[in-house]
Design an enzyme around this catalytic site. Structure first.
Site, PDB file in Angstrom:
ATOM      1  N   GLY A  16     -14.036 -44.066  13.979  1.00  0.00           N
ATOM      2  CA  GLY A  16     -12.707 -44.352  13.412  1.00  0.00           C
ATOM      3  C   GLY A  16     -12.012 -43.108  12.906  1.00  0.00           C
ATOM      4  O   GLY A  16     -11.291 -43.145  11.902  1.00  0.00           O
ATOM      5  N   SER A  43     -18.377 -45.648  10.648  1.00  0.00           N
ATOM      6  CA  SER A  43     -19.327 -45.547   9.555  1.00  0.00           C
ATOM      7  C   SER A  43     -18.679 -44.877   8.345  1.00  0.00           C
ATOM      8  O   SER A  43     -18.209 -43.740   8.458  1.00  0.00           O
ATOM      9  CB  SER A  43     -20.526 -44.711  10.019  1.00  0.00           C
ATOM     10  OG  SER A  43     -21.252 -44.258   8.908  1.00  0.00           O
ATOM     11  N   ILE A  46     -20.804 -41.784   7.325  1.00  0.00           N
ATOM     12  CA  ILE A  46     -20.680 -40.526   8.079  1.00  0.00           C
ATOM     13  C   ILE A  46     -19.284 -39.919   7.906  1.00  0.00           C
ATOM     14  O   ILE A  46     -19.137 -38.716   7.718  1.00  0.00           O
ATOM     15  CB  ILE A  46     -21.017 -40.764   9.571  1.00  0.00           C
ATOM     16  CG1 ILE A  46     -22.507 -41.132   9.676  1.00  0.00           C
ATOM     17  CG2 ILE A  46     -20.696 -39.541  10.418  1.00  0.00           C
ATOM     18  CD1 ILE A  46     -22.955 -41.610  11.025  1.00  0.00           C
ATOM     19  N   VAL A  51      -9.908 -32.817   9.750  1.00  0.00           N
ATOM     20  CA  VAL A  51      -8.960 -31.749  10.057  1.00  0.00           C
ATOM     21  C   VAL A  51      -8.246 -32.155  11.351  1.00  0.00           C
ATOM     22  O   VAL A  51      -8.607 -33.155  11.957  1.00  0.00           O
ATOM     23  CB  VAL A  51      -9.646 -30.365  10.239  1.00  0.00           C
ATOM     24  CG1 VAL A  51     -10.053 -29.773   8.919  1.00  0.00           C
ATOM     25  CG2 VAL A  51     -10.827 -30.460  11.199  1.00  0.00           C
ATOM     26  N   LYS A  82       7.551 -29.943  13.765  1.00  0.00           N
ATOM     27  CA  LYS A  82       6.984 -28.669  14.234  1.00  0.00           C
ATOM     28  C   LYS A  82       7.810 -28.204  15.430  1.00  0.00           C
ATOM     29  O   LYS A  82       7.864 -28.887  16.447  1.00  0.00           O
ATOM     30  CB  LYS A  82       5.521 -28.903  14.641  1.00  0.00           C
ATOM     31  CG  LYS A  82       4.864 -27.746  15.376  1.00  0.00           C
ATOM     32  CD  LYS A  82       3.393 -28.077  15.672  1.00  0.00           C
ATOM     33  CE  LYS A  82       2.736 -27.042  16.555  1.00  0.00           C
ATOM     34  NZ  LYS A  82       1.339 -27.387  16.876  1.00  0.00           N
ATOM     35  N   VAL A 189     -24.082 -47.117  13.219  1.00  0.00           N
ATOM     36  CA  VAL A 189     -24.905 -47.417  14.403  1.00  0.00           C
ATOM     37  C   VAL A 189     -26.250 -46.736  14.227  1.00  0.00           C
ATOM     38  O   VAL A 189     -26.324 -45.532  13.941  1.00  0.00           O
ATOM     39  CB  VAL A 189     -24.211 -46.887  15.682  1.00  0.00           C
ATOM     40  CG1 VAL A 189     -25.126 -47.019  16.888  1.00  0.00           C
ATOM     41  CG2 VAL A 189     -22.895 -47.603  15.907  1.00  0.00           C
ATOM     42  N   LEU A 339     -13.435 -35.628  19.944  1.00  0.00           N
ATOM     43  CA  LEU A 339     -14.447 -34.569  19.815  1.00  0.00           C
ATOM     44  C   LEU A 339     -15.730 -34.928  20.554  1.00  0.00           C
ATOM     45  O   LEU A 339     -16.503 -34.046  20.935  1.00  0.00           O
ATOM     46  CB  LEU A 339     -14.742 -34.302  18.335  1.00  0.00           C
ATOM     47  CG  LEU A 339     -13.547 -33.808  17.505  1.00  0.00           C
ATOM     48  CD1 LEU A 339     -13.926 -33.697  16.035  1.00  0.00           C
ATOM     49  CD2 LEU A 339     -13.035 -32.466  18.030  1.00  0.00           C
ATOM     50  N   THR A 350      -4.161 -28.793  20.746  1.00  0.00           N
ATOM     51  CA  THR A 350      -4.098 -29.636  21.945  1.00  0.00           C
ATOM     52  C   THR A 350      -5.042 -30.847  21.919  1.00  0.00           C
ATOM     53  O   THR A 350      -4.996 -31.675  22.837  1.00  0.00           O
ATOM     54  CB  THR A 350      -4.456 -28.794  23.177  1.00  0.00           C
ATOM     55  OG1 THR A 350      -5.611 -28.002  22.878  1.00  0.00           O
ATOM     56  CG2 THR A 350      -3.319 -27.893  23.583  1.00  0.00           C
ATOM     57  N   TYR A 448      -0.032 -25.910  31.405  1.00  0.00           N
ATOM     58  CA  TYR A 448       1.142 -25.262  30.795  1.00  0.00           C
ATOM     59  C   TYR A 448       2.180 -24.901  31.847  1.00  0.00           C
ATOM     60  O   TYR A 448       1.846 -24.593  32.990  1.00  0.00           O
ATOM     61  CB  TYR A 448       0.708 -24.013  30.008  1.00  0.00           C
ATOM     62  CG  TYR A 448       0.116 -24.390  28.677  1.00  0.00           C
ATOM     63  CD1 TYR A 448       0.927 -24.572  27.568  1.00  0.00           C
ATOM     64  CD2 TYR A 448      -1.243 -24.635  28.553  1.00  0.00           C
ATOM     65  CE1 TYR A 448       0.405 -24.969  26.353  1.00  0.00           C
ATOM     66  CE2 TYR A 448      -1.780 -25.033  27.331  1.00  0.00           C
ATOM     67  CZ  TYR A 448      -0.953 -25.202  26.246  1.00  0.00           C
ATOM     68  OH  TYR A 448      -1.470 -25.608  25.040  1.00  0.00           O
TER      69      TYR A 448
END
Ligand SMILES: Cc1cc2nc3c(=O)[nH]c(=O)nc-3n(C[C@H](O)[C@H](O)[C@H](O)COP(=O)(O)OP(=O)(O)OC[C@H]3O[C@@H](n4cnc5c(N)ncnc54)[C@H](O)[C@@H]3O)c2cc1C
Length: 509
Positions: A16, A43, A46, A51, A82, A189, A339, A350, A448
Site C-alpha cells: 500500500g 502491512s 512494515i 519518499v 513543478k 504476509v 519499487l 520517473t 525522452y
C-alpha cells in the site's frame, strides 16, 4: 487463472505504498464496473518507503483519467506545481554551470526551433548562446516562482508536473479507491503459496489467514515478495551504469510563507546529488550517493552543510536503493509494479511515471490477451525498453559532467559501461553529426524526446572548446530576443504561492 477473460475476477494488490494505491485506483477505474474484485493488502508493521515527492507531466493524465480535479487532490497532498528540474553544478563549463530541463508543449515550437538552431551551430563550433535556459519559457516561469497556469488570453499552453507529500498521496488515493469498492486489508504476509503449475495461489497472513485471488500485483517495494522471492524472476542490476545506491533524506522549512518555488533543484554534490522539492508547507531534501565512494555519516554531514543546518535537530532518514529492474515485470499470474519491479535513481523523478505506464499497458494488454504468453512477452519487452531508455538518459547526466573535485565524478564520466544507444548519441554529437536523425533512428526505444536530448547535451555544454565567431551567414538567434519573448509571456502567469493558496480556500472557507 482466467487469462482468456477480458479481466481477472479477483485481483490482490500486495503493498500500500504510492505504487499499490495508484495501481488499485487505475484497476478499479478500468475494471470495477465489470465485476472484478480488487483487494489491497498492506502491512502497517512494515510501512512504506515514504519518499518520492516529484513527478513528471504524465501524472496530470493519471488524475485526469480518474476524473480527480487538482483543486481536490492537490490541497490534500500539500502539492505544488513543478515546471521542470534545475541542475546546478553538474558542469564546470563557463556559461553552462547550471541547466534547466524544461517541460514544454506545442506552444514552445518557435523556442524549440530557435534553441535547436543555435545548439546545432554551437555543436558545429560556432560561438553562439546555446544554453536552453535562455530559450524556454518554463525556465523563466520557474525562476520567477510562478505557477504554470497562464491566463487563457496568452493563448499559451504550458505543460507541468507536481510535487506532493509521499504519505498524503497514498492516503488520498486510499480514500478514493476504497470509496469505489477496493477492499482494504491491513496485515502482514508471512508466506506466498504457489499452485502446482507454478502460479501464485494466495498469501498467508498473520491475522486474516489465507487470502486467495486469481491475479496478483506485487507492490511490496524493495522486498519484492511475489515476483522476486516467490517466482524467482531475476533482477538486472544497473550498478554498472549508475553508481548511486543510497540516499539520506531530511525536511527543511520553506524560507518564506509568501513565496513558493515551482521547480525541483537537483544540485551536484561530492559523490552524488541533492534534491530540493518544495511542498506547500516544507521542503523535501535528500542526497543520493554511491556507497562505494562515501559513507553514510559523511553523506549526512555533507547534506546538512548543503542545507545550512547548524544542528542535528532535524532527523535524517537513511535509505538503501536497489537500482535496476526485474527481467520480467509480468510473470505468470503476477505483475510487479513500483519499487518491486525496479528503480532508477530519482534524478528525473520517473518512478511513478513507470508505475502509471506499467498499469496502463497491463490493462490494455490483458484486455486483448488471446495468446497470454505472447502478450506477456510483448508487454515485458515494452516495459524493459522504458526502463533501459530512462537509465540511459539518467546516465547521460553523469557522462556529461566535467567535475574534477572527487574520484566519483571522474569515474562516472569515464565509466566505460554505456549502452549502444548512449554510445551512438555521443558519437553522433561529438562528430558534428545529425543528432535528430540518430534519435529518430532509435525512436522505438526512446523514453525522452529529441528536445530533451538536445537540452541535456547543450545545457551541460558538451561543445568544441574554441568556437569560431558567428557571422551573418550563420543567422544565429539572438538569445536576448528569445528571452524578451519569454518575458512578454511571463506576465500572464500567476504567482505560485497565490495559485496554490487559492485552491485551498473554497475547502477551508
Ligand atoms: C531516495 C528516493 C527518492 C525517490 N524520489 C522519487 C521521486 O522524486 N519521484 C518518483 O516518482 N519516485 C521517487 N522515488 C520512488 C518512489 O518512492 C516509489 O516509486 C514510490 O514511493 C512507490 O513505492 P512502492 O509503493 O513501490 O513501495 P513502498 O512505498 O516501499 O511500499 C511497499 C508496500 O509493501 C508493503 N509490504 C511489504 N512487505 C509486506 C508484507 N510482507 N506483507 C504485507 N505488506 C507488505 C508495505 O507495507 C508497503 O505498504 C524515490 C525513491 C527513493 C528511494
Amino acid at each position: 487463472m482466467s487469462q482468456n477473460l477480458a479481466h481477472p475476477a479477483h485481483i490482490l494488490v500486495v503493498g500500500g505504498g504510492t505504487a499499490g494505491w495508484m495501481t488499485a485506483a487505475l484497476l478499479v477505474h478500468a475494471w470495477g464496473a465489470t465485476g472484478t474484485r480488487i483487494t489491497l493488502l498492506e502491512s502497517d508493521a512494515i510501512g512504506i518507503i515514504g519518499v518520492g515527492e516529484g513527478a513528471t507531466p504524465k501524472m496530470r493524465r493519471f488524475f485526469q483519467q480518474l476524473g480527480i480535479a487538482e483543486s481536490v487532490w492537490m490541497p490534500a497532498c500539500n502539492a505544488t506545481y513543478k515546471c521542470g528540474i534545475r541542475f546546478p553544478q553538474w558542469s564546470t563549463r563557463p556559461g553552462y554551470e547550471s541547466y534547466y530541463h524544461p517541460f514544454f508543449t506545442m506552444s514552445d515550437d518557435a523556442s524549440i526551433r530557435a534553441f535547436h538552431h543555435n545548439v546545432t551551430l554551437r555543436q558545429h563550433n560556432v560561438d553562439v548562446q546555446a544554453n536552453p535556459d535562455w530559450f524556454f519559457l518554463s525556465n523563466w516561469v520557474a525562476k520567477k516562482r510562478c505557477a504554470p497556469l497562464p491566463d487563457p488570453r496568452s493563448h499559451y499552453q504550458a505543460d507541468y508536473a507536481y510535487h506532493f507529500d509521499a504519505r498524503l498521496i497514498g492516503d488520498f488515493l486510499r480514500q478514493w479507491a476504497t470509496a469505489r469498492g477496493v477492499h482494504h486489508v491491513v496485515d502482514t504476509v508471512t508466506r506466498v503459496t504457489q499452485l502446482e503449475n507454478g502460479e501464485i495461489g494466495g498469501v498467508e497472513t498473520e491475522a486474516h489467514g489465507a487470502i486467495g485471488a486469481d491475479f496478483f500485483v506485487d507492490c511490496t517495494g524493495f522486498a519484492n515478495l511475489l515476483t522476486g522471492k516467490t517466482l524467482n524472476v531475476p533482477f538486472l542490476s544497473y550498478k554498472p551504469w549508475l553508481f548511486n545506491d543510497r540516499a539520506v533524506a531530511m525536511p527543511t522549512p520553506l524560507e518564506s510563507p509568501d513565496s513558493l518555488p515551482s521547480e525541483t533543484v537537483s544540485s551536484a554534490m561530492k559523490c552524488g546529488w541533492a534534491w530540493k522539492i518544495p511542498l506547500t508547507n516544507r521542503y523535501g531534501n535528500g542526497y543520493v550517493y554511491a556507497s562505494d565512494f562515501i559513507d553514510e555519516a559523511t553523506a549526512e554531514r555533507e547534506l546538512r552543510g548543503h542545507l545550512q543546518l547548524r544542528d542535528d535537530a532535524v532527523e535524517a532518514r537513511h535509505l538503501k536503493m536497489r537500482v535496476g529492474r526485474l527481467e520480467r515485470s509480468w510473470e505468470r499470474n503476477c505483475l510487479a509494479v513500483g519499487l518491486a519491479q525496479g528503480f532508477i535513481e530519482p534524478l528525473e523523478a520517473t518512478a511513478l511515471m513507470i508505475v502509471q505506464d506499467t498499469v496502463e499497458h497491463f490493462i490494455a494488454s490483458f484486455a486483448g490477451a488471446r495468446d497470454a504468453a505472447r502478450q506477456r512477452a510483448g508487454f515485458n519487452d515494452k516495459i524493459n525498453r522504458i526502463y533501459d531508455s530512462i537509465r540511459d538518459y539518467i546516465q547521460m547526466h553523469y557522462k556529461l559532467n566535467t567535475r574534477e573535485d572527487t574520484p566519483y565524478w571522474i569515474a562516472a564520466r569515464e565509466n566505460p559501461n554505456v549502452s549502444d544507444s548512449v554510445a551512438a548519441i555521443l558519437e553522433t554529437w561529438d562528430n558534428g553529426g545529425d543528432l535528430l536523425a540518430e534519435i529518430t533512428r532509435q525512436r522505438d526505444r526512446m523514453a525522452y524526446s529529441p528536445t530533451s536530448w538536445f537540452c541535456i547535451l547543450g545545457g551541460m555544454g558538451r561543445f568544441p572548446r574554441k568556437p569560431k565567431r558567428a557571422t551573418g551567414k550563420h543567422q544565429a538567434v539572438d538569445p536576448s530576443a528569445a528571452r524578451k519573448q519569454c518575458m512578454e509571456l511571463l506576465r500572464y502567469f500567476p504567482d505560485h504561492r497565490q495559485a496554490v493558496d487559492q485552491m485551498r480556500q473554497p475547502e477551508e472557507a
